[in-house]
Scaffold this active site. Structure first.
Site, mmCIF file in Angstrom:
data_model
loop_
_atom_site.group_PDB
_atom_site.id
_atom_site.type_symbol
_atom_site.label_atom_id
_atom_site.label_comp_id
_atom_site.label_asym_id
_atom_site.label_seq_id
_atom_site.Cartn_x
_atom_site.Cartn_y
_atom_site.Cartn_z
ATOM 1 N N TYR A 177 -2.524 0.366 9.939
ATOM 2 C CA TYR A 177 -2.669 -0.304 8.644
ATOM 3 C C TYR A 177 -1.400 -0.140 7.816
ATOM 4 O O TYR A 177 -0.848 -1.117 7.288
ATOM 5 C CB TYR A 177 -3.870 0.259 7.887
ATOM 6 C CG TYR A 177 -3.882 -0.121 6.422
ATOM 7 C CD1 TYR A 177 -4.113 -1.436 6.029
ATOM 8 C CD2 TYR A 177 -3.635 0.838 5.434
ATOM 9 C CE1 TYR A 177 -4.093 -1.795 4.683
ATOM 10 C CE2 TYR A 177 -3.624 0.488 4.091
ATOM 11 C CZ TYR A 177 -3.854 -0.828 3.724
ATOM 12 O OH TYR A 177 -3.826 -1.181 2.385
ATOM 13 N N LYS A 228 -17.853 -1.450 0.805
ATOM 14 C CA LYS A 228 -16.747 -0.957 1.614
ATOM 15 C C LYS A 228 -17.128 0.135 2.620
ATOM 16 O O LYS A 228 -16.319 0.525 3.455
ATOM 17 C CB LYS A 228 -15.619 -0.440 0.704
ATOM 18 C CG LYS A 228 -14.860 -1.555 0.003
ATOM 19 C CD LYS A 228 -13.783 -1.027 -0.915
ATOM 20 C CE LYS A 228 -12.644 -0.355 -0.180
ATOM 21 N NZ LYS A 228 -11.845 -1.302 0.661
ATOM 22 N N SER A 259 0.828 -1.204 0.000
ATOM 23 C CA SER A 259 0.000 0.000 0.000
ATOM 24 C C SER A 259 0.861 1.252 0.000
ATOM 25 O O SER A 259 1.953 1.280 0.585
ATOM 26 C CB SER A 259 -0.901 0.013 1.240
ATOM 27 O OG SER A 259 -1.566 1.260 1.371
#
Length: 321
Positions: A141, A178, A114
């Site tokens: 994250y 989502k 990411s």
């Protein structure tokens, strides 16, 4: 067989569609298969077998000789989640098990990293592997993704081909499930449809005017094309940026969404919530020269092209890819 983890999710379900379009029909999908994702994102796709996430490694032990490639796209992606144990379990330790299995059984691997690994961007957005240990993500994250990238680079045992992809701001069909983590375009479409207007975050950085915060928005159809390329290429292992290579403003995103919907622009601004204000990124832009250098020469969708396709061919009618 080709294995896709996180297959009921956004990017992975689009990849399954793209694989089907290329006549790859022996797809093994791995996920925890919530009903909403399975009934929408995977409906109508050609799938050989559904494997629950918790039983995947036992399944692989029995079937590894038939597995040609693994796309490990499953992850916990909620940037507002601050329970490190959740990320250690799903993003770090599970990914280590996938990696080790690919080493043991000599299966090539593409996995999802990411752009959140870049943190505030003070070290830039170049995918040089020497800088990866120096990166400082802004949330658990991002930490989990960077921790795995660092771990992978440290390993002496590696799959004979592997690639980690640093996804930037991906948008496109199949993100209906989502919620708040869906793309800004998805939320913009729904706001405009409901109210005829759109609210953007106000800038709290003197270097950026309201609406001029910039992101590298990349259309999911480009993401899956890169995945297909790497599956076929199987050379030049490493970690790669995957964005459009061109930062665009939230204002440009908003205006393109209004235009695609045929609605006159009406934009307001609200303060960025204090809970995310200190970790808010004001600029991201992928340096795509590394991927280009190994032969990927396909042009990426512009923001104008991607928003128009997404809005008019998917969101308007609630269609899936």
């Amino acid at each position: 067989m080709i294995v896709v983890t996180g297959a009921a999710g956004f990017i992975a379900s689009c990849l399954v569609s793209r694989l089907n379009a290329a006549n790859f029909n022996d797809i093994v999908v791995v996920d925890n298969f919530s009903v909403s994702k399975k009934e929408g994102n995977l409906k109508g796709k050609k799938i050989k077998e559904y494997v629950d996430r918790d039983g995947f490694f036992e399944w692989l032990d029995d079937n590894y000789e038939e597995v040609e490639f693994i796309f490990h796209l499953g992850a916990r992606t909620d940037t507002t989640e601050f329970n490190k144990d959740v990320f250690d379990l799903l993003n770090l330790n599970y990914s280590k098990k996938v990696w080790n299995a690919c080493c043991e059984y000599q299966i090539p691997l593409v996995y999802a990293s990411s752009a959140a690994t870049y943190g505030s961007g003070t070290l830039g957005y170049d995918d040089e592997e020497a800088t990866i240990p120096l990166l400082q993500p802004l949330n658990p994250y991002g930490d989990s993704k960077n921790d795995f990238d660092k771990w992978a680079l440290e390993q002496t045992a590696k799959p004979f081909f592997w690639a980690g992809l640093k996804f930037f701001n991906v948008y496109g069909p199949n993100e209906y499930h989502k919620g708040r983590m869906a793309s800004v375009i998805f939320h913009a479409y729904n706001q405009i449809k409901e109210k005829g207007s759109l609210t953007l975050f106000r800038s709290h950085n003197l270097d950026f005017a309201d609406g001029e915060q910039m992101r590298d928005f990349v259309y999911v159809k480009d993401v899956v094309e890169v995945c297909i390329f790497l599956m076929q290429h199987r050379k030049n292992s490493g970690i790669y940026n995957l964005g459009s290579g061109k930062a665009r403003t939230f204002m440009a995103l908003a205006l393109n969404t209004f235009e695609a919907m045929g609605v006159t622009p009406n934009i307001d601004f609200v303060d960025t919530p204090e809970s995310i204000r200190d970790t808010y990124q004001y600029f991201t832009e992928a340096n795509m020269s590394k991927l280009r250098s190994i032969g990927y020469d396909r042009e990426f969708y512009t923001l104008e092209e991607g928003v128009k396709d997404y809005v008019q061919n998917y969101l308007v009618e609630g269609k899936y890819y």
